[in-house]
Design an enzyme around this catalytic site. Structure first.
Site, PDB file in Angstrom:
ATOM      1  N   CYS A  79     -26.229 -11.454  59.677  1.00 16.69           N
ATOM      2  CA  CYS A  79     -25.740 -11.064  61.034  1.00 16.69           C
ATOM      3  C   CYS A  79     -24.798 -10.512  61.019  1.00 16.69           C
ATOM      4  O   CYS A  79     -24.645  -9.124  60.715  1.00 16.69           O
ATOM      5  CB  CYS A  79     -25.850 -12.405  61.744  1.00 16.69           C
ATOM      6  SG  CYS A  79     -25.883 -11.993  63.689  1.00 16.69           S
ATOM      7  N   HIS A 172     -29.792 -16.027  60.947  1.00 15.14           N
ATOM      8  CA  HIS A 172     -28.748 -16.800  60.375  1.00 15.14           C
ATOM      9  C   HIS A 172     -29.657 -17.917  59.505  1.00 15.14           C
ATOM     10  O   HIS A 172     -29.924 -19.083  59.917  1.00 15.14           O
ATOM     11  CB  HIS A 172     -28.248 -17.815  61.226  1.00 15.14           C
ATOM     12  CG  HIS A 172     -26.787 -16.920  61.965  1.00 15.14           C
ATOM     13  ND1 HIS A 172     -25.718 -16.900  61.751  1.00 15.14           N
ATOM     14  CD2 HIS A 172     -27.078 -15.919  63.053  1.00 15.14           C
ATOM     15  CE1 HIS A 172     -25.077 -16.262  62.618  1.00 15.14           C
ATOM     16  NE2 HIS A 172     -25.792 -15.562  63.410  1.00 15.14           N
ATOM     17  N   GLU A 174     -28.806 -19.589  57.252  1.00 15.11           N
ATOM     18  CA  GLU A 174     -27.796 -20.954  56.762  1.00 15.11           C
ATOM     19  C   GLU A 174     -27.926 -22.032  57.965  1.00 15.11           C
ATOM     20  O   GLU A 174     -27.280 -23.016  57.775  1.00 15.11           O
ATOM     21  CB  GLU A 174     -26.323 -20.312  56.715  1.00 15.11           C
ATOM     22  CG  GLU A 174     -25.376 -20.012  57.757  1.00 15.11           C
ATOM     23  CD  GLU A 174     -25.794 -18.825  58.636  1.00 15.11           C
ATOM     24  OE1 GLU A 174     -26.852 -18.170  58.205  1.00 15.11           O
ATOM     25  OE2 GLU A 174     -25.131 -18.289  59.408  1.00 15.11           O
TER      26      GLU A 174
HETATM   27  N1  GLN Z   1     -22.668  -9.580  67.454  1.00 12.94           N
HETATM   28  C1  GLN Z   1     -21.935  -9.915  66.206  1.00 12.94           C
HETATM   29  C2  GLN Z   1     -21.284  -8.760  65.710  1.00 12.94           C
HETATM   30  O1  GLN Z   1     -21.328  -7.642  66.024  1.00 12.94           O
HETATM   31  C3  GLN Z   1     -22.860 -10.819  65.264  1.00 12.94           C
HETATM   32  C4  GLN Z   1     -23.507 -11.896  65.615  1.00 12.94           C
HETATM   33  C5  GLN Z   1     -23.366 -12.844  64.557  1.00 12.94           C
HETATM   34  O2  GLN Z   1     -23.027 -12.837  63.379  1.00 12.94           O
HETATM   35  N2  GLN Z   1     -24.109 -14.318  64.968  1.00 12.94           N
HETATM   36  O3  GLN Z   1     -20.651  -9.016  64.655  1.00 12.94           O
END
Ligand code: GLN
Length: 196
Positions: A79, A172, A174
């Site tokens: 992410c 995610h 994890e």
């Molecule tokens: N939108 C977040 C970012 O720009 C990422 C979101 C997340 O890691 N759950 O970093």
């Protein structure tokens, strides 16, 4: 057994440490250049990429991390961590500087903002059982370079990819107890650390 660092400046680092331990490797929280020096590989967690970007500077980690990645240290970004490892971030904030460790363009919040967070089945290439992808303001993988292979998809959409040393997932892994991607990453690291 490999020593896997988890960047612990912000975000879901504790859950990554737990997943690394479940698949039988040592997990170390990384907050300083000294912490980084003792790990074989690094996981960059989800959280907020713009915050992690700033904390890389204030912690003094940016340069040592950039050098380790350049020297081939394996890394796994999920992410926000995917955005930090990408070549560039579409819809980043001014001054946001991804580390360009994997030839991939990410679009921040590419599936919509917080309200659009969702769970969906993710197909892992070469594996008949899908995994549950938890997407939270997730980035979209909008382009990949020639050395990058897609390793998981949601419909026709790439949601995880890897290069020779880097793995990334826009969701995610994890946050579920499906440790497939952590096992894949840790086994790759262990094969480099203790060649068989
Ligand atoms: N939108 C977040 C970012 O720009 C990422 C979101 C997340 O890691 N759950 O970093």
């Amino acid at each position: 057994m490999a020593t896997i660092g988890v960047l612990a400046l912000q975000g879901a680092f504790r859950e990554h440490c737990a997943a690394v331990r479940r698949v039988g490797h040592e997990a170390v929280e990384v907050r300083t250049p000294a912490n980084l020096a003792r790990v074989d590989a690094l996981i960059l967690p989800g959280g907020e990429s713009t915050t992690i970007d700033k904390l890389l500077d204030s912690s003094g980690l940016r340069e040592p991390l950039r050098r380790r990645l350049e020297a081939g240290m394996p890394a796994f970004g999920t992410c926000a961590g995917l955005i930090v490892l990408a070549t560039s971030a579409v819809d980043g904030i001014p001054g946001q500087r991804p580390l360009a460790a994997i030839d991939l363009v990410a679009r921040r919040n590419g599936f919509g903002r917080q309200v659009h967070s969702f769970e969906a089945p993710v197909a892992v290439v070469g594996d008949s059982t899908p995994m549950i992808g938890v997407f939270i303001r997730a980035p979209r993988i909008v382009a990949t370079g020639p050395g990058v292979t897609v390793i998981a998809t949601m419909g026709s959409e790439p949601v995880a990819a890897e290069s020779a040393t880097i793995m990334v997932a826009s969701f995610h892994p994890e946050l579920t107890d499906d440790d497939r991607l952590h096992r894949r990453f840790c086994e790759r690291v262990a094969a480099v650390v203790q060649p068989v």
